[in-house]
Design a protein around this motif. Structure first.
Motif, PDB file in Angstrom:
ATOM      1  N   VAL A  41      -2.416  -1.580 -16.761  1.00  0.00           N
ATOM      2  CA  VAL A  41      -2.025  -1.649 -18.293  1.00  0.00           C
ATOM      3  C   VAL A  41      -3.412  -1.616 -18.972  1.00  0.00           C
ATOM      4  N   VAL A  42      -4.507  -2.096 -18.401  1.00  0.00           N
ATOM      5  CA  VAL A  42      -5.740  -2.196 -19.072  1.00  0.00           C
ATOM      6  C   VAL A  42      -6.628  -1.051 -18.467  1.00  0.00           C
ATOM      7  N   SER A  43      -6.953  -0.037 -19.560  1.00  0.00           N
ATOM      8  CA  SER A  43      -7.635   1.108 -18.712  1.00  0.00           C
ATOM      9  C   SER A  43      -9.183   0.725 -18.431  1.00  0.00           C
ATOM     10  N   ASN A  44     -10.031   0.019 -18.818  1.00  0.00           N
ATOM     11  CA  ASN A  44     -11.280  -0.100 -18.605  1.00  0.00           C
ATOM     12  C   ASN A  44     -11.365  -1.058 -17.467  1.00  0.00           C
ATOM     13  N   THR A  45     -10.434  -1.514 -16.743  1.00  0.00           N
ATOM     14  CA  THR A  45     -10.704  -2.256 -15.567  1.00  0.00           C
ATOM     15  C   THR A  45     -10.754  -1.466 -14.053  1.00  0.00           C
ATOM     16  N   SER A  46     -11.001  -2.106 -13.109  1.00  0.00           N
ATOM     17  CA  SER A  46     -10.632  -1.297 -11.732  1.00  0.00           C
ATOM     18  C   SER A  46      -9.269  -1.616 -11.553  1.00  0.00           C
ATOM     19  N   LEU A 270       8.678  -8.028  -4.484  1.00  0.00           N
ATOM     20  CA  LEU A 270       7.401  -7.628  -5.233  1.00  0.00           C
ATOM     21  C   LEU A 270       6.683  -6.325  -4.536  1.00  0.00           C
ATOM     22  N   GLN A 271       6.630  -6.265  -3.383  1.00  0.00           N
ATOM     23  CA  GLN A 271       6.128  -5.111  -2.490  1.00  0.00           C
ATOM     24  C   GLN A 271       7.114  -3.999  -2.802  1.00  0.00           C
ATOM     25  N   LYS A 272       8.269  -4.113  -2.827  1.00  0.00           N
ATOM     26  CA  LYS A 272       9.258  -2.954  -3.248  1.00  0.00           C
ATOM     27  C   LYS A 272       8.799  -2.392  -4.541  1.00  0.00           C
ATOM     28  N   VAL A 273       8.707  -3.345  -5.652  1.00  0.00           N
ATOM     29  CA  VAL A 273       8.520  -2.671  -6.704  1.00  0.00           C
ATOM     30  C   VAL A 273       7.266  -2.026  -7.102  1.00  0.00           C
ATOM     31  N   LEU A 274       6.324  -2.605  -6.442  1.00  0.00           N
ATOM     32  CA  LEU A 274       4.926  -2.020  -6.378  1.00  0.00           C
ATOM     33  C   LEU A 274       4.846  -0.561  -5.840  1.00  0.00           C
ATOM     34  N   ASP A 275       5.446  -0.699  -4.787  1.00  0.00           N
ATOM     35  CA  ASP A 275       5.562   0.758  -3.843  1.00  0.00           C
ATOM     36  C   ASP A 275       6.454   1.607  -4.770  1.00  0.00           C
ATOM     37  N   GLU A 276       7.510   1.330  -5.465  1.00  0.00           N
ATOM     38  CA  GLU A 276       8.142   1.994  -6.224  1.00  0.00           C
ATOM     39  C   GLU A 276       7.385   2.833  -7.357  1.00  0.00           C
ATOM     40  N   GLU A 277       6.484   1.688  -8.153  1.00  0.00           N
ATOM     41  CA  GLU A 277       5.667   2.096  -9.180  1.00  0.00           C
ATOM     42  C   GLU A 277       4.735   3.125  -8.758  1.00  0.00           C
ATOM     43  N   GLU A 278       3.993   2.861  -7.472  1.00  0.00           N
ATOM     44  CA  GLU A 278       3.032   3.497  -6.869  1.00  0.00           C
ATOM     45  C   GLU A 278       3.629   5.311  -6.506  1.00  0.00           C
ATOM     46  N   SER A 279       4.762   5.129  -6.195  1.00  0.00           N
ATOM     47  CA  SER A 279       5.289   6.403  -5.560  1.00  0.00           C
ATOM     48  C   SER A 279       5.579   7.527  -6.976  1.00  0.00           C
ATOM     49  N   LEU A 280       5.838   6.648  -8.093  1.00  0.00           N
ATOM     50  CA  LEU A 280       6.019   7.591  -9.516  1.00  0.00           C
ATOM     51  C   LEU A 280       4.550   8.189  -9.781  1.00  0.00           C
ATOM     52  N   GLY A 281       3.503   7.595  -9.591  1.00  0.00           N
ATOM     53  CA  GLY A 281       2.053   8.302  -9.785  1.00  0.00           C
ATOM     54  C   GLY A 281       2.021   8.421 -11.123  1.00  0.00           C
ATOM     55  N   THR A 282       1.346   9.671 -11.587  1.00  0.00           N
ATOM     56  CA  THR A 282       0.795   9.793 -12.843  1.00  0.00           C
ATOM     57  C   THR A 282       2.128  10.020 -13.797  1.00  0.00           C
ATOM     58  N   THR A 283       3.164  10.310 -13.169  1.00  0.00           N
ATOM     59  CA  THR A 283       4.294  10.721 -14.308  1.00  0.00           C
ATOM     60  C   THR A 283       5.104   9.440 -14.811  1.00  0.00           C
ATOM     61  N   ARG A 284       4.491   8.161 -14.101  1.00  0.00           N
ATOM     62  CA  ARG A 284       5.156   7.147 -14.842  1.00  0.00           C
ATOM     63  C   ARG A 284       5.004   6.863 -16.247  1.00  0.00           C
ATOM     64  N   GLN A 285       5.853   6.597 -16.945  1.00  0.00           N
ATOM     65  CA  GLN A 285       5.585   6.000 -18.403  1.00  0.00           C
ATOM     66  C   GLN A 285       5.231   4.699 -18.609  1.00  0.00           C
ATOM     67  N   LYS A 286       4.042   4.523 -19.255  1.00  0.00           N
ATOM     68  CA  LYS A 286       3.676   3.308 -19.393  1.00  0.00           C
ATOM     69  C   LYS A 286       4.176   2.325 -20.392  1.00  0.00           C
ATOM     70  N   VAL A 287       4.807   1.218 -20.340  1.00  0.00           N
ATOM     71  CA  VAL A 287       5.307   0.477 -21.380  1.00  0.00           C
ATOM     72  C   VAL A 287       4.165  -0.234 -22.059  1.00  0.00           C
ATOM     73  N   GLY A 288       3.464  -0.949 -21.401  1.00  0.00           N
ATOM     74  CA  GLY A 288       2.196  -1.823 -22.135  1.00  0.00           C
ATOM     75  C   GLY A 288       2.747  -2.744 -22.698  1.00  0.00           C
ATOM     76  N   PHE A 289       2.079  -2.692 -23.865  1.00  0.00           N
ATOM     77  CA  PHE A 289       2.405  -4.008 -24.825  1.00  0.00           C
ATOM     78  C   PHE A 289       3.068  -3.666 -26.259  1.00  0.00           C
TER      79      PHE A 289
END
Lengths: 291, 257
Positions: A41-46, A270-289
């Motif tokens: 969610v924060v772009s200038n972090t690792s 938690l691992q399931k959610v993180l893997d799902e997010e990862e699999s969406l890759g760059t197509t994921r729509q970021k909700v952010g703040f």
């Protein structure tokens, strides 16, 4: 810790409810609230992550910087934690009010991550004794809605999962001086293995039973709590008792068993959610703040 | 002519808050969704005692300033009508302590002080200290103004819809004729069946508020009925919430139409 004032009758209602395994919002004693996890969610972090657990909102950013390794462990990198309780969460945190809580949370995080094997620190080494990666983990408390430690540990794990450390090569000159070369490709990076990163499960003792994921009202009724750090395999790495009340040694064993059970299922989801997010890759729509 | 909270955008007058529009002849008002409670005479509010002072209590009612409850405006136990003495003043903490929840009525014009603080009083023995139950805090603009705010729902629990956004859900008391003004708190454990009803109602109120629907006895009842096929703890899941509130909205439209 932010707290609410409750009347005696309300506290009695909550305590009796816990006794019958029906909490105010209909959950059982071992149920977590609905949690939203979002990484990057924060772009200038690792690496970064944000977790919303009911009314608790935590943001974690991980920054990887080069530093010198510690003298006792020359072939390992290390993690530095900093917790900021922002005044957004409650007016009590205004000015320096949140410092005490912040240092308490940071020291708990240091303790949990100091156990061998939680994070592979050898992978953070660049040049033994000279250069290593230091991961600065910054935790920001945006809203306080009960159960801070659990939410923070989940967010830290998600942020470490999301961390991308650039690949570095060390070149040696004829004179022996070393040069560090950064790879040209910005996507060429190393990822951390977060399989053994523990998550904290807080068990609050209310009446004669204990509950997982207490809201602010339930925390006001509880005099003693047990904080345990569980890895995804169910191994208990760290334990801490907080609160001014006392705990019966037998109930501590029961709480540990409940914590292990709950912790394992927490890691799995938690691992399931993180893997799902990862699999969406760059197509994921970021909700952010602003979502 | 424009008042507070407006600005001109490309030659058009725009309000700076979003919410419900009220028109009185040529006056257009927008009541924002997220706001503090503005006290009005005759409103029923549920408040929490924050301070005990000389001859009065300070009550937190989600407004800009703490409301004031004078000792003389509070019911005495048993409904006695007499002048409050010095002993009553010393015994104030025995009546209401910090943290107690109380339901009251906002009082006459002289009580909305110049700074906007509201003075409260208990109209009858029906009002007073509240016992066991659950408090839900919502935005004041979502509570519909009605004739009565004390509702005994047929599903088995009672609800007080405070105009200040504090909703109190509690088990229906057994004896209705014994009104002591709330000084004898019933500390017996509430049975499990009543607890389930109360938890379900609480989750329904939270669902209605998240989907920005007005709160009144019919909407809460319809939402409760729509939520029956689901488990109590599932009501707070976003998908289930949307489904239930959609059904409620449909039923309410059918009722009007």
């Amino acid at each position: 810790m932010a707290s609410v004032v409750l009347s005696d009758a309300e506290k009695l209602y909550i305590i009796h409810g816990v006794q019958e395994d029906l909490r105010v919002d209909g959950r059982g004693c071992e149920d977590y609230r609905c949690a939203e996890v979002e990484t990057d969610v924060v772009s200038n972090t690792s690496g970064s992550a944000r977790v919303k657990l009911g009314h608790t909102d935590i943001l974690v950013g991980v920054k990887a910087e080069m530093g010198t390794p510690k003298l006792e462990k020359p072939d390992e990198g290390y993690l530095e934690f900093f917790v900021d309780c922002s005044a957004n969460a409650t007016p009590e945190f205004e000015g320096r009010g949140g410092e005490e809580l912040g240092t308490e949370i940071a020291s708990t995080l240091y303790r949990i991550f100091s156990s061998e094997g939680s994070v592979d620190l050898k992978s953070l080494c660049i040049n033994p004794g000279e250069h290593c990666w230091v991961l600065y983990v910054d935790v920001l408390l945006l809203e306080c809605g009960g159960n801070l430690f659990d939410a923070i540990s989940i967010t830290v794990k998600a942020a470490l999962f999301n961390t991308r450390i650039p690949k570095v090569r060390v070149l040696e000159d004829e004179e022996g001086s070393k040069e560090i070369e950064l790879s040209d490709d910005p996507y060429d990076c190393i990822r951390l293995n977060v399989e053994d990163v523990p998550c904290i499960v807080t068990l609050n003792k209310i009446g004669y039973r204990h509950v997982v994921d207490a809201t602010l009202q339930e925390e006001a009724c509880s005099l003693a709590s047990l904080l345990i750090a569980i890895t995804s395999k169910g191994a208990l790495t760290c334990m801490k008792k907080i609160g001014k009340g006392s705990l019966d040694p037998e109930s501590i064993f029961e709480m540990m068993e409940t914590g292990k059970k709950v912790g394992k299922s927490l890691h799995a989801s938690l691992q399931k959610v993180l893997d799902e997010e990862e699999s969406l890759g760059t197509t994921r729509q970021k909700v952010g703040f602003l979502g | 002519m424009r008042g507070h909270g407006t600005y001109v955008d490309e030659e058009k007058l725009v309000a700076s808050v979003a919410g419900a529009v009220e028109r009185v002849n040529k006056l257009v008002c927008v009541t924002p969704l997220k706001t503090r409670y503005n006290g009005e005479v005759g409103d029923i509010v549920v408040g929490r005692i924050t301070e005990v002072q000389q001859k009065r209590w300070k009550v937190e009612t989600n407004s800009r300033l703490d409301s004031v409850l004078l000792l003389s405006s509070m019911n005495l136990p048993g409904g006695e009508l007499r002048r409050r003495s010095a002993e009553d003043e010393l015994a104030m903490r025995d009546y209401l302590q910090e943290g107690d929840l109380i339901s009251l009525v906002a009082v006459e014009v002289q009580s909305v002080f110049s700074d906007g603080a509201v003075s409260l009083h208990t109209r009858s023995l029906k009002y007073g200290k509240l016992g066991q139950g659950v408090l839900v805090q919502v935005s004041p603009s979502l509570v519909k103004r009605q004739k009565t705010h004390f509702h005994d729902l047929p599903c088995g629990a009672s609800v007080i819809l405070g105009n200040n956004g504090f909703i109190w859900i509690y088990p229906t008391p057994e004896q209705k004729d014994e009104e002591a003004g709330g000084f004898t708190t019933n500390l017996e454990p509430v049975p499990l069946s009543d607890r389930e009803v109360i938890s379900r109602l609480r989750n329904c109120v939270v669902a209605l508020v998240t989907q920005k629907l007005m709160l009144f006895d019919t909407s809460i009842l319809y939402c409760y009925e729509a939520s029956l096929p689901h488990q109590i703890k599932d009501i707070l899941k976003p998908e289930v919430m949307e489904e239930i509130v959609l059904e409620t909205r449909q039923k309410l439209l059918d009722l009007e139409g």
